[in-house]
Design a protein around this motif. Structure first.
Motif, PDB file in Angstrom:
ATOM      1  N   SER A  58      36.520  25.278  84.737  1.00 48.35           N
ATOM      2  CA  SER A  58      35.553  26.647  84.150  1.00 48.35           C
ATOM      3  C   SER A  58      35.253  26.291  82.868  1.00 48.35           C
ATOM      4  CB  SER A  58      36.165  27.947  85.203  1.00 48.35           C
ATOM      5  OG  SER A  58      36.097  27.495  86.090  1.00 48.35           O
ATOM      6  N   ALA A  59      35.228  24.899  82.787  1.00 49.65           N
ATOM      7  CA  ALA A  59      34.447  24.864  81.095  1.00 49.65           C
ATOM      8  C   ALA A  59      34.041  25.467  80.743  1.00 49.65           C
ATOM      9  CB  ALA A  59      35.233  23.290  80.481  1.00 49.65           C
ATOM     10  N   ILE A  60      32.288  25.197  81.907  1.00 45.20           N
ATOM     11  CA  ILE A  60      31.315  25.966  80.824  1.00 45.20           C
ATOM     12  C   ILE A  60      30.988  26.651  82.594  1.00 45.20           C
ATOM     13  CG2 ILE A  60      30.079  23.915  80.274  1.00 45.20           C
ATOM     14  CD1 ILE A  60      29.342  22.665  82.848  1.00 45.20           C
ATOM     15  N   ASP A  61      29.754  27.970  82.095  1.00 40.61           N
ATOM     16  CA  ASP A  61      29.705  28.742  83.134  1.00 40.61           C
ATOM     17  C   ASP A  61      27.796  29.089  82.476  1.00 40.61           C
ATOM     18  OD1 ASP A  61      29.194  31.252  85.529  1.00 40.61           O
ATOM     19  OD2 ASP A  61      31.102  31.155  85.164  1.00 40.61           O
ATOM     20  N   PHE A  62      27.024  29.685  83.793  1.00 38.16           N
ATOM     21  CA  PHE A  62      25.985  30.581  82.593  1.00 38.16           C
ATOM     22  C   PHE A  62      26.109  31.601  81.708  1.00 38.16           C
ATOM     23  CE2 PHE A  62      24.643  28.772  86.732  1.00 38.16           C
ATOM     24  CZ  PHE A  62      23.103  28.488  87.211  1.00 38.16           C
ATOM     25  N   VAL A  63      25.686  31.636  81.013  1.00 35.58           N
ATOM     26  CA  VAL A  63      25.644  32.361  79.309  1.00 35.58           C
ATOM     27  C   VAL A  63      24.336  33.117  79.279  1.00 35.58           C
ATOM     28  CG1 VAL A  63      26.447  32.419  77.298  1.00 35.58           C
ATOM     29  CG2 VAL A  63      27.702  31.946  78.696  1.00 35.58           C
ATOM     30  N   GLY A  64      24.654  34.238  78.968  1.00 32.05           N
ATOM     31  CA  GLY A  64      23.002  34.981  78.898  1.00 32.05           C
ATOM     32  C   GLY A  64      21.954  35.414  80.448  1.00 32.05           C
ATOM     33  N   ARG A  65      21.035  35.555  79.860  1.00 35.86           N
ATOM     34  CA  ARG A  65      20.169  36.373  81.142  1.00 35.86           C
ATOM     35  C   ARG A  65      18.671  35.917  81.081  1.00 35.86           C
ATOM     36  NH1 ARG A  65      19.769  42.584  81.916  1.00 35.86           N
ATOM     37  NH2 ARG A  65      19.317  42.424  80.082  1.00 35.86           N
TER      38      ARG A  65
ATOM     39  N   ALA B  61      33.370  28.732  76.424  1.00 38.91           N
ATOM     40  CA  ALA B  61      33.529  30.268  76.364  1.00 38.91           C
ATOM     41  C   ALA B  61      32.551  30.393  74.566  1.00 38.91           C
ATOM     42  CB  ALA B  61      34.651  30.554  76.515  1.00 38.91           C
TER      43      ALA B  61
END
Lengths: 571, 158
Positions: free
Chosen positions: A161-168, A177
């Motif tokens: 889980s180094a990356i994920d969806f950020v913003g909208r 993060a």
């Protein structure tokens, strides 16, 4: 079995399965960008829409039911898909000609298949920063289509889980993060995200330029090693069937590129077994820290340093075969060939992204000299070969250079999940009993399952072994050990599912069948080798006699072993 | 006991589902979501930092920098929008060199977007630490900012 109707034809489907699965089994091609085989549907890209009763439904998220009718290529469905592709392209940099995935990009292929010939939608393009912070991977969010496959492989397969969806909304990005960049994140550089990325948004940090510069430099003595996984994978890039063994033509190609010496990392895989086998026997006899866990996979090592720092004493102190080869080249080989180690530029061809990180570790410097100077992946070697007009199909087989290339079957099978364990057991059995195993084939550790366990009887003592690949599988097992499980003595962990044959540096678009073919090929090479256990390798025996002394001895300790430390990252 | 430990100890069944209420409580308590908070919440709820950051950035309500001495609330409700609050906001952002949700490096000003603040008759409206400015045009912005630069807030908002 139930009956459904696809494009006015009867198709059989299994109860409860997804419509997309049934459609594809019937040989009908419905495209997807976000579908991840083996994981629950995410329904993000909407390219798999089919027309049902005049309405469009995503076939990847629709369960079949008796009598269901759909049209996969009705005018409405095709128009919808084409529009989606056009909208994706509207916020995509038009730089295919300069892109590393040119000719090998799912978005580009779909645009071609759906006949996108004009820019129907034009508007503002997202401005994004290139993330070049890590020594192994680059991220280019401008090319990202937000399919989310990298996020899923990172979380659900690798448990990182180094990356994920950020913003909208239109500002959504895949990010680490705090937008810190991969180098600050918990990324272990396994590169599995690159392999699932449909575009050029994720790619390796390329080292081909510095390799070519070194080759062009008359003052440099440029040597190369190729990992055991390369020869059974690279043929696919030249139209050969998956698994075809190409080490002969590969050696020839590397010499034609201009490398002064070509070595086979399988040799130092044997050396790793000598050290690791001895280490295991020593821990086993002297009640040292058990279970001992393998340390050849640098992605796994970084994962352990971040998430299981309490278990670092369980890791074998052996360097990986790549690093051992690097150290042996710049010491033993340099001394024997009378070459100044500072003039040697040592390149490795690896199926791995994390190897690019591994060579930058401080522990991998020997008196300030790095064991390895540059790592290129299978993909980068293919590019170099194409640049030089080299085709594996038309290159005569050549042997690798000795003394650092004579391999055993044990060294070769390092490339697959279970291979290190099998190779180690062949030699550990000999070390513990003074006898060879009756059958060298230890089939319980073979196969592509994420976890394999067995109990092996050595001289009346039961040795518990486990083989896991994929870091989620690894963490599940480690959690059991943390919780008190104590029947295991030796564990092999590979970061990539299936091991190096499915590494993050391997050709894009690999099917599970291709990975299985590579594995099969390795075991058949093993079967036909003259020597099948590392301790029987005559050149390894000579290396110890002439130079290293004995396994775990003073020189081995200095050149072939390393240490690990807790790593603080944002996690 | 840290702020986050206290917040989590008050939950009946803390877990993944508690993330948004915990973020809200932390922001209520500290005025913003700090890097340290994200990491601590992650440890407490067994969630990766990237996931928490992803969730928190999805919602406008969370901010990642402390408020400035002067917090400028720009109303982006319907009436203010019709009366040109978009141009007003971008002028404030340009004058201060920061975006909405951010704080100037000197810690003096922060910008916050708010939905209707119930002063539609005065649109477009901004509120600086609760002081309302009515019918603001973009060209008024430098004057307003100059005024606040020259005085100290009587009491810090947070």
């Amino acid at each position: 079995m139930i009956q459904i109707e696809v494009n006015n034809r009867q198709v059989e489907a299994n109860k409860g399965e997804l419509l997309l699965t049934a459609i594809r089994r019937a040989g009908i091609k419905v495209p997807t960008l976000c579908h991840f085989e083996g994981l629950p549907p995410s329904g993000a890209c909407r390219l798999c829409v089919v027309e049902m009763d005049g309405r469009l439904a995503p076939s990847c998220a629709t369960t079949v039911s008796e009598g269901m009718k759909c049209q996969t290529h009705s005018a409405k469905a095709v128009r919808a898909r084409k529009t989606i592709i056009e909208l994706l392209l509207a916020d995509h940099p038009d730089d295919c000609l300069y892109c590393v995935r040119n000719g090998n990009c799912d978005l580009q292929t779909l645009a071609e298949e759906y006949g996108v010939r004009t820019r129907r939608y034009q508007g503002e393009k997202s401005s994004c920063h290139l993330d070049v912070s890590s020594p192994a991977l680059e991220r280019d969010p401008a090319k990202c289509i937000l399919c989310g496959k990298c996020v899923r492989v990172c979380e659900e397969i690798q448990n990182v889980s180094a990356i994920d969806f950020v913003g909208r909304g239109s500002k959504t990005r895949i990010e680490t993060a705090f937008n810190d960049g991969l180098n600050m994140s918990s990324c272990v550089f396994c590169g599995q995200c690159i392999k699932v990325c449909p575009t050029g948004a994720l790619r390796e940090k390329s080292s081909t330029k510095e390799v070519l510069e070194a080759i062009a430099d008359p003052d440099k003595y440029v040597v190369v090693q190729h990992a055991p996984a390369i020869s059974v994978s690279i043929g696919e890039a030249f139209g050969l069937k998956p698994g075809v063994e190409c080490s002969g033509p590969l050696n020839g190609a590397l010499r034609r590129i201009g490398f002064d010496k070509v070595f086979d990392t399988s040799f130092t895989a044997d050396l790793t077994i000598m050290e690791e086998g001895a280490e295991f026997v020593s821990r086993f006899k002297n009640k040292g820290k058990l279970p001992m866990i393998t340390s050849c996979s640098p992605g796994w090592v970084k994962y352990a340093e971040q998430f299981y720092p309490d278990m670092l004493d369980n890791l074998s102190s052996c360097k990986s075969p790549q690093q051992m080869m690097g150290a042996v080249i710049k010491n033993y080989f340099a001394e024997k060939s009378n070459i100044d180690p500072k003039k040697i530029f040592s390149v490795s061809v690896m199926p791995c992204i994390a190897k690019k990180f591994e060579v930058t570790r401080d522990e991998m410097l020997n008196d300030g000299v790095p064991d390895i100077d540059a790592v290129i992946t299978t993909r980068e070697l293919v590019r170099l070969m194409k640049m030089r007009g080299l085709d594996l199909n038309s290159i005569e087989p050549e042997p690798a250079d000795n003394p650092l290339s004579l391999k055993t079957g044990a060294g070769k099978i390092f490339a697959t999940s279970g291979g290190v364990m099998e190779a180690a057991l062949r030699s550990a059995y000999f070390l513990l009993t003074g006898k060879e195993l009756d059958s060298l084939d230890i089939k319980v550790v073979r196969g592509l399952e994420g976890r394999k366990e067995a109990k092996i009887n050595i001289n009346g003592t039961e040795v518990g072994i486990a083989v896991v690949s994929g870091l989620k599988n690894a963490s599940d097992l480690l959690d059991e050990i943390r919780a008190g499980r104590s029947d295991l003595h030796f564990i092999e962990i590979m970061a990539c599912p299936g091991g190096c044959i499915n590494g993050g540096g391997q050709p894009i678009g690999v099917t599970p069948e291709a990975v299985a073919a590579r594995m099969k090929s390795l075991y058949s090479i093993d079967k036909n080798e003259k020597y099948r256990a590392s301790h029987l390798n005559p050149d390894i025996q000579k290396l110890y006699k002439d130079y290293l002394g004995e396994p775990l001895g003073h020189k081995s300790h200095k050149l072939l072993h390393t240490h690990y430390a807790k790593r603080d990252v944002v996690k | 006991m840290s702020v986050i430990e206290k917040i989590i100890s008050q939950l009946s069944n803390p877990g993944r589902d508690s993330l948004i209420p915990v973020l809200q409580a932390v922001q209520e308590e500290e005025g913003f979501i700090s890097r340290e908070s994200v990491i601590e919440i992650g440890k407490a709820l067994d969630l990766p930092a990237s996931k928490i950051y992803g969730v928190a950035t999805f919602y406008n309500q969370f901010r990642f920098t402390p408020y400035g001495k002067w917090n400028i609330q720009v109303c982006r409700g319907t009436a203010c929008h019709v009366k040109g609050s978009a141009a007003l906001l971008s002028r404030i952002e340009r004058e201060l060199g920061i975006g909405a949700g951010e704080t100037t490096k000197d810690g003096f000003f922060s910008i916050e977007i708010v939905s209707c603040i119930g002063a539609c008759g005065l649109a477009p409206v901004i509120a600086v630490n609760g002081n309302f400015h009515a019918r603001v045009t973009p060209d008024d912005v430098p004057v307003i900012l100059k005024h606040y630069r020259s005085i100290q807030p009587e009491e810090s908002k947070q």
